[in-house]
Scaffold this motif. Structure first.
Motif, PDB file in Angstrom:
ATOM      1  N   MET A  61       0.825  -1.197   0.000  1.00 36.49           N
ATOM      2  CA  MET A  61       0.000   0.000   0.000  1.00 36.49           C
ATOM      3  C   MET A  61       0.869   1.260   0.000  1.00 36.49           C
ATOM      4  SD  MET A  61      -1.473  -0.441   3.912  1.00 36.49           S
ATOM      5  CE  MET A  61      -2.649   0.891   3.788  1.00 36.49           C
ATOM      6  N   THR A  62       0.298   2.317  -0.571  1.00 38.54           N
ATOM      7  CA  THR A  62       0.962   3.620  -0.582  1.00 38.54           C
ATOM      8  C   THR A  62      -0.097   4.706  -0.614  1.00 38.54           C
ATOM      9  OG1 THR A  62       2.692   4.953  -1.657  1.00 38.54           O
ATOM     10  CG2 THR A  62       1.155   3.821  -3.110  1.00 38.54           C
ATOM     11  N   GLY A  63       0.284   5.903  -0.163  1.00 37.50           N
ATOM     12  CA  GLY A  63      -0.626   7.043  -0.161  1.00 37.50           C
ATOM     13  C   GLY A  63      -0.522   7.849  -1.435  1.00 37.50           C
ATOM     14  N   GLY A  64      -1.199   8.988  -1.460  1.00 33.10           N
ATOM     15  CA  GLY A  64      -1.172   9.872  -2.623  1.00 33.10           C
ATOM     16  C   GLY A  64       0.060  10.767  -2.637  1.00 33.10           C
ATOM     17  N   GLY A  65       0.671  10.908  -3.799  1.00 31.49           N
ATOM     18  CA  GLY A  65       1.843  11.768  -3.953  1.00 31.49           C
ATOM     19  C   GLY A  65       1.460  13.241  -4.030  1.00 31.49           C
ATOM     20  N   GLY A  66       2.414  14.109  -3.741  1.00 29.38           N
ATOM     21  CA  GLY A  66       2.173  15.546  -3.767  1.00 29.38           C
ATOM     22  C   GLY A  66       2.302  16.140  -5.162  1.00 29.38           C
ATOM     23  N   GLY A  67       1.555  17.201  -5.413  1.00 34.04           N
ATOM     24  CA  GLY A  67       1.638  17.892  -6.695  1.00 34.04           C
ATOM     25  C   GLY A  67       2.859  18.795  -6.770  1.00 34.04           C
ATOM     26  N   GLY A  68       3.371  18.987  -7.976  1.00 34.79           N
ATOM     27  CA  GLY A  68       4.507  19.877  -8.185  1.00 34.79           C
ATOM     28  C   GLY A  68       4.092  21.345  -8.123  1.00 34.79           C
ATOM     29  N   ASN A 136       0.875  10.930   3.176  1.00 29.84           N
ATOM     30  CA  ASN A 136       0.873  11.507   1.830  1.00 29.84           C
ATOM     31  C   ASN A 136       2.125  12.324   1.562  1.00 29.84           C
ATOM     32  OD1 ASN A 136      -0.925  13.102   3.889  1.00 29.84           O
ATOM     33  ND2 ASN A 136       0.014  14.645   2.571  1.00 29.84           N
ATOM     34  N   GLY A 137       2.400  12.535   0.261  1.00 27.29           N
ATOM     35  CA  GLY A 137       3.475  13.429  -0.147  1.00 27.29           C
ATOM     36  C   GLY A 137       3.020  14.880  -0.133  1.00 27.29           C
ATOM     37  N   GLY A 138       3.935  15.800   0.190  1.00 24.53           N
ATOM     38  CA  GLY A 138       3.622  17.224   0.222  1.00 24.53           C
ATOM     39  C   GLY A 138       3.798  17.886  -1.135  1.00 24.53           C
ATOM     40  N   GLY A 139       3.204  19.065  -1.292  1.00 25.52           N
ATOM     41  CA  GLY A 139       3.301  19.801  -2.546  1.00 25.52           C
ATOM     42  C   GLY A 139       4.589  20.604  -2.662  1.00 25.52           C
ATOM     43  N   GLY A 140       5.099  20.741  -3.889  1.00 28.13           N
ATOM     44  CA  GLY A 140       6.305  21.522  -4.143  1.00 28.13           C
ATOM     45  C   GLY A 140       6.026  23.022  -4.094  1.00 28.13           C
ATOM     46  N   ARG A 141       7.011  23.803  -3.653  1.00 27.22           N
ATOM     47  CA  ARG A 141       6.883  25.263  -3.587  1.00 27.22           C
ATOM     48  C   ARG A 141       7.176  25.871  -4.961  1.00 27.22           C
ATOM     49  NH1 ARG A 141       7.734  27.022   1.972  1.00 27.22           N
ATOM     50  NH2 ARG A 141       6.808  25.363   3.240  1.00 27.22           N
TER      51      ARG A 141
END
Length: 256
Positions: A61-68, A136-141
Motif C-alpha cells: 500500500m501507498t498514499g497519494g503523492g504531492g503535486g509539483g 501523503n506526499g507534500g506539494g512543491g513550492r
C-alpha cells in the motif's frame, strides 16, 4: 529443501531475511494464491469471509503523492520555477487471518493537484488500512528570481510521507522521499524540480526552461509518486503549472 534454504538465508540483512523466510514458509506449507484484490482511491471494505480457506494476506500500500509547484509568467528580468512533489510512504506486510477483523476498512488516498500558476502544489491524501497509515506526499513550492539576485535560485520540493505501523509482519516499509528542488544553470535557464519516485514508478519530470522557453511539470508516473514542478524563462506571458501527484493504491494477495 528446508535445510538448504535455511542455510542460504544466513548472511542476509534483516529486512531481506524476513522476506526470504516468509517466502520459504509459503513453499514449505505448499500454500496457494487464492485471490488478488486491488483498491483505488476511495473507501472500501475487505471481507476475509469472501475468501474461504485463506490463511494470511500479503498487502502492499501507498498514499497519494504531492503535486509539483507551478510558477508565474515572469518579467523580462525574472525567471520562475516550482519544486517537485513529495512521494507518499509505502509498505509491504503480511497479516495472518487470525489477526483480521471480519471486515477491514480501507481508505486509499488521492494524489495532490499541481500548482496552477504561481502556487504551491497540493499535498496528496494518506492511505489507511489494517492499522497502517501511509502518509501523503507534500506539494512543491514555487519561486521567482530576479536577475539582480541570481544566487537565489531554489524552491524546495514537497516533503515525503511517513509510515505508521499496524498489524502483521512488515516485509518492507519506506517513508516517502522529498521532491526535487528547482535548479538553474544560469539566471535565465531554470528547471522545475523532479517529483519524488513512488512505490510503483517514478515521479514526474520537471518543466524545462533550459532548452525550452518554459514548460509545465509532468504528472507522477507510478502510484504514490510526486508531480514535477513547472519552469519559465524571463519574459514569458504564460504561467506554468505543476504536475499532479499520483494516486495511492492498495494491493492484496490472499494466500491459503
Amino acid at each position: 529443501m528446508s535445510n538448504r534454504l535455511g542455510g542460504f538465508s544466513t548472511g542476509l540483512d534483516p529486512a531481506t531475511r524476513r522476506a526470504f523466510n516468509y517466502l520459504r514458509g509459503l513453499l514449505e506449507r505448499r500454500s496457494g494464491l487464492l485471490a488478488r484484490v486491488q483498491y483505488g482511491v476511495g473507501s472500501h471494505s475487505f471481507v476475509i469471509g469472501d475468501h474461504p480457506g485463506a490463511k494470511e494476506i500479503r498487502v502492499r500500500m501507498t498514499g497519494g503523492g504531492g503535486g509539483g509547484g507551478g510558477c508565474s509568467a515572469p518579467s523580462s528580468s525574472q525567471s520562475a520555477a516550482g519544486g517537485g512533489g513529495g512521494a507518499a510512504a509505502s509498505a509491504e506486510f503480511v497479516v495472518p487471518v487470525a489477526s483480521l477483523s471480519a471486515s477491514e476498512s480501507i481508505t486509499v488516498g488521492a494524489g495532490g493537484a499541481g500548482g496552477v500558476g504561481a502556487a504551491t502544489g497540493t499535498a496528496g491524501t494518506p492511505t489507511t488500512g489494517f492499522g497502517w497509515t501511509m502518509g501523503n506526499g507534500g506539494g512543491g513550492r514555487q519561486f521567482t528570481v530576479a536577475e539582480s539576485s541570481p544566487n537565489i535560485r531554489a524552491a524546495r520540493g514537497g516533503g515525503g510521507g511517513s509510515v505508521t505501523v499496524g498489524v502483521g509482519t512488515a516485509l518492507n516499509s519506506t517513508n516517502g522521499g522529498w521532491g526535487g528542488p528547482t535548479q538553474a544553470w544560469a539566471f535565465d535557464r531554470p528547471a522545475g524540480g523532479i517529483g519524488a519516485d513512488g512505490m510503483l514508478g517514478v515521479g514526474g519530470r520537471g518543466g524545462n526552461g533550459i532548452t525550452s522557453v518554459g514548460q509545465n511539470g509532468a504528472a507522477g508516473n507510478g502510484n504514490g509518486s510526486g508531480g514535477g514542478g513547472g519552469a519559465n524563462r524571463p519574459g514569458q506571458t504564460t504561467a506554468r503549472n505543476g504536475g499532479a501527484g499520483a494516486d495511492g493504491i492498495v494491493l492484496i494477495e490472499v494466500w491459503g
